[in-house]
Design a protein around this motif. Sequence first.
Motif, short mmCIF file in Angstrom:
data_model
loop_
_atom_site.label_atom_id
_atom_site.label_comp_id
_atom_site.label_asym_id
_atom_site.label_seq_id
_atom_site.Cartn_x
_atom_site.Cartn_y
_atom_site.Cartn_z
N GLU A 261 35.22 29.27 73.87
CA GLU A 261 34.34 28.15 73.83
C GLU A 261 34.53 27.30 72.91
N GLU A 262 33.95 26.12 72.99
CA GLU A 262 33.76 25.10 71.94
C GLU A 262 33.49 25.51 70.49
N GLY A 263 32.55 26.37 70.46
CA GLY A 263 31.98 26.78 69.25
C GLY A 263 32.23 28.25 68.71
N ARG A 264 32.54 29.05 69.73
CA ARG A 264 32.86 30.56 69.51
C ARG A 264 33.99 31.04 70.45
N TRP A 265 34.33 32.27 70.17
CA TRP A 265 35.10 33.04 70.89
C TRP A 265 35.17 34.43 70.72
N PRO A 266 34.12 35.21 71.55
CA PRO A 266 33.76 36.62 71.32
C PRO A 266 35.12 37.34 71.50
N ALA A 267 36.04 36.84 72.50
CA ALA A 267 37.37 37.85 72.66
C ALA A 267 38.36 37.57 71.48
N ALA A 268 38.35 36.85 70.62
CA ALA A 268 39.34 36.57 69.65
C ALA A 268 39.50 37.98 68.90
N PRO A 269 38.75 38.80 68.40
CA PRO A 269 38.95 39.87 67.59
C PRO A 269 39.98 40.94 68.42
N TYR A 270 39.58 41.02 69.83
CA TYR A 270 40.33 41.59 70.86
C TYR A 270 41.80 41.26 70.84
N LEU A 271 41.86 40.00 71.06
CA LEU A 271 43.24 39.21 70.99
C LEU A 271 44.22 39.54 69.54
N ARG A 272 43.51 39.42 68.66
CA ARG A 272 44.02 39.68 67.56
C ARG A 272 44.55 41.05 67.39
N ARG A 273 43.63 42.05 67.82
CA ARG A 273 44.38 43.19 67.62
C ARG A 273 45.80 43.49 68.61
N LEU A 274 45.62 42.88 69.73
CA LEU A 274 46.75 42.94 70.67
C LEU A 274 48.14 42.40 69.85
N ARG B 160 25.22 39.64 72.67
CA ARG B 160 25.34 40.67 71.49
C ARG B 160 26.41 41.56 72.04
N ALA B 161 26.06 41.90 73.37
CA ALA B 161 26.96 43.09 73.92
C ALA B 161 28.47 42.58 74.10
N GLY B 162 28.60 41.69 74.56
CA GLY B 162 30.02 40.83 74.64
C GLY B 162 30.70 40.88 73.25
N VAL B 163 30.17 40.45 72.15
CA VAL B 163 30.71 40.22 70.90
C VAL B 163 31.02 41.80 70.37
N TYR B 164 30.21 42.73 70.56
CA TYR B 164 30.42 43.95 70.05
C TYR B 164 31.70 44.50 70.90
N PHE B 165 31.52 44.38 72.23
CA PHE B 165 32.80 45.09 73.02
C PHE B 165 34.07 44.64 72.57
N PHE B 166 34.19 43.04 72.48
CA PHE B 166 35.52 42.80 72.23
C PHE B 166 35.91 42.93 70.66
N ARG B 167 35.03 43.32 69.69
CA ARG B 167 35.20 43.63 68.52
C ARG B 167 35.79 45.22 68.33
N ALA B 168 35.20 45.86 69.45
CA ALA B 168 35.54 47.48 69.22
C ALA B 168 36.66 47.94 70.52
N ALA B 169 36.89 47.01 71.46
CA ALA B 169 37.50 47.57 72.75
C ALA B 169 39.03 47.66 72.12
N GLU B 170 39.44 48.69 72.66
CA GLU B 170 40.78 49.36 72.33
C GLU B 170 41.95 49.37 73.40
N SER B 171 41.91 49.25 74.64
CA SER B 171 42.64 49.13 75.41
C SER B 171 43.45 47.93 75.66
#
Length: 983
Positions: free
Chosen positions: A150-163, A124-135
């Motif tokens: 990963e095969e079924g999920r990608w927590p970092a996707a929201p962060y990369l989309r912001r970039l 849950r921490a990883g999902v939130y972090f990448f949803r909110a990370a700004e730098s």
Amino acid sequence: MGDGEMDVLVGAVEELRAEQAERGGFRTRQIGHLVAEQTRQEMGLAETEAARSWSAFYSTASGVLHGSSSGADEARRQFDDVTAAMEQLFLGLPERADRLRELARLEVPVEQDAVEVARMTDPRAGVYFFRAAESTRWLELLPLYRLLPEEGRWPAAPYLRRLLADEPERVCAWVKEHLEPIRAQGPGALSQSVAVVSEAGMAACPLLTRLVREQPERFVVLRAAYWTVDIPVAERTGAWVAVLEGILRAREFTTHESWESGLLLRTLVDTAHPGGRLRTGGDRLGVIIRFALAGVLADYLGDEDARFQAEIVNDLGEVTLADPPHAIVVTLMRAVLDLALAEARLGVPVAQRLRGVHGKLAQDAYRGRLVAVHLAESWPLDSERPEAAAGWWQAALGAAREVGGGTWPSADLADFLALLDVHCPQELRTELEEALTEGLGAPPTAEEMGAWADAFPGPVPARWRIVRGLSPVLPEAVRAPWQPVLDLLEEKYGPPAERPEPVVKITSWVESFGGLSLEAFAARAQADGVVAAVAELAAAPVPGDDDDEDGGEGARAGLLGELVAQDPDAWAAEPTAIAAAAARPALQAAYFNALHHAATSGHLSPDRLGPLAEAAFAVRPGEDGVPQAARLQLVISNLLHRLWNTGASVETVEADAVAWLRTLINGWSTPRLDTSFPLGTATAASGGSALLSLTAWGIQYAVRTDEGLPEPLTAVLEELLGAEPDDQALAVIGFGLGQLHHYDPGWVTDHADTLLALDEAWRPARIWLTHGRPDPVLLARLDRAGLWQALCAPHAEGALDRVFLALLDEAEPLGDAGEFLTQLAGRTGGSEAVSVMLSRLATYTARAESSTVAGRAAAIWRAALDAGLPAAALHGAGHFAFADSLDEDTWLGLTAATITQQPDQEDADHVAERAARTPTSGAAQLIAAATLDHGPADSHRRTATIRHAAALYANAPAGNTPEREALRIALINAGAIDDAYRN
């Protein structure tokens, strides 16, 4: 050991081997177990990598214990690392939320911050972090495993989309650099990467070009395809065309995604000259697209199967990109034609717009046909301009030299030749005839024709077949040398069609009724009456009926049923005459059955039923050996059943009808206990339907006379009850048991040992519980222990419905609701049965929209709570969220009481939604918190639950109440940290 148990054992052994093969695997599994207990989520790739640090701690500690030396600095570093890891593992998310938010909002994070993020073992921490990370610095600071999909999920996707918004090239470069580790995570990981990259606009072009070439799997190519469509027209370049060209060459994609392939081809054609404006000067995108389309088409025409698909299309003019065919080669041909026609409208010379076709396609029949079709389509445009007409005729002469190839003639090529014959200038006619003669080649010799005739029947040579198909539109001078062949083929096959017919024809037997015309018979019925139409139909031959087992009777019956359905009342006016005209049981059954369906659906006047039933009974089959006799018997029985259910009778023939039904029943019933669905099987048979009809007659007799059930019915029922069990006959009896009990309870009492027993699934009472008419009095007569056991059986929903209806009865036929539910929940499977019953009671309450029903349902719910049932028995109470007839205070009070015993409620998202209606209520806040803590851990329902709970929290009065704090903590634990920090 069963197969399933063996599979579990094998899986466990394989998991143990993998754990032993990995250093520290046991510790990693232990930590994963702890994480799952705390978060209700499995660790992903990043969390697993973070957990592996614990094996290093154990290894170092073991070394110290066994005498290794370490300095103070090293010991301090190890202590700090262990302490940080323990915080991540054992400190709850609410306690770490402030720090998480601080990390996510850092503008210039440093290496130590990245180490802290890398250590997170809470998904849950990883999902939130990448949803909110700004730098943007996190991309270079974090370890790769924290960022990989990963095969079924990608927590970092929201962060990369912001970039992507500010640095699309950087994100694309990152994905390109790490393609191999992304691929190693599986096809789902690669698909997610392509999905993110495809949002980068034209910056993604180089990477997508590579992926489409190296990884042409369907899911990758489909993502890339949507990217090509989303790129604005003004930004499309030759590189964009290259991606699209690569997609269209991917066979797996074009084979399975015919609609998307057509969409891409439309996009290409529309891009060549957007808005109907010709690209000129240095803008050569239209030329690039022209050659790209021709190149891809040439690629497909190199396949034998594709060439076959192209040839069986009779007219390319009927193909459209808006509704593309399944065969991509045909869609490609249409796209080439559409672009060429668009360029013709823009005044592009013939030679120029066909340059791609001539440059990329081999000189063969396929190229010749494509040119011919285009010239036929562009003739109205080119013929109006003298300079264009000259080029058109030069191209036409070239196409004429290629008309003789291929396997079959086509209608579009014949249309082109007909156009040439009509419009050819006199000065070009000789040249045209020479070109056609060259294209068709030399006719066969007399010896070749004689050999073919001697071997007849045999295959017709392809060139002969083509000349024959095109002969109606060939000039006389061209046709003359082939006349002997044409005469020979006409002798064998008759004259050729005026226009070549499709090689493959697709028809629907159902719609065409075997070739009989519905319109023709409907017109006959309108003109000469329905009796004459039926007589003609009964005698009508059905094309191809020699191949049918029923001699076409099924087609006639289907057509007659459709005719009756068009105007049931008109067809019900003369049943006796129509039945006589139909003559045979198959048509008589179709006629009466269509009227029975019309009566069932309310499309037939009720006063028609009596004459219909009498007319049907009059033509009842006398012998079982008559074809379709059983079908007609079933239809007659169904009509009698419907008639008696209305309270009417067949008057003078009623006694005969009753006797006939008894005969059908006696000939049908036999000992059996292996029917999978006894009631449905029985009512689809003439004997079972007869038993149902006889029961309906007996019930109406009891209603009219008030003398109980008549002897003809009870005699049959008693014989069936006393014989060896027949599960089908007993199912029919069980279906009507409620009515039998209502109109003659004494007779039911006399046979209670066979009628009311519940020990076997085939018993009449068990069938009544599932399918019969509800009767609280009858339900109360059943053995209570047997009833509780029956309610715990699989698929007992119908029985549970009858129970809650009885519990709703103010007379309390089943006694105290709490006591009944307690006894039910005490059986094996009983808690689940109570849960299902509460859920179905909630559905009934919601649909009833009655305050009285709502009050009684609330009393049952409250009784279940007061009874102290097992938690599993209360899960279904969540469905009461749909019951708006329960006032908010009642619902809140009961739901709040329920979650104290069973916080995991059915339909948690809807429970949260209803709780959000009253944000000022402390009970509503606790309810929402429970749905977050115990509802589904993932899926769209989880998202909806969080949304409703967050809305409730946002609208709740400010103040640090225990209920509001519980909801805040639940939001944090659900990963909705920002929602929990909103004022």
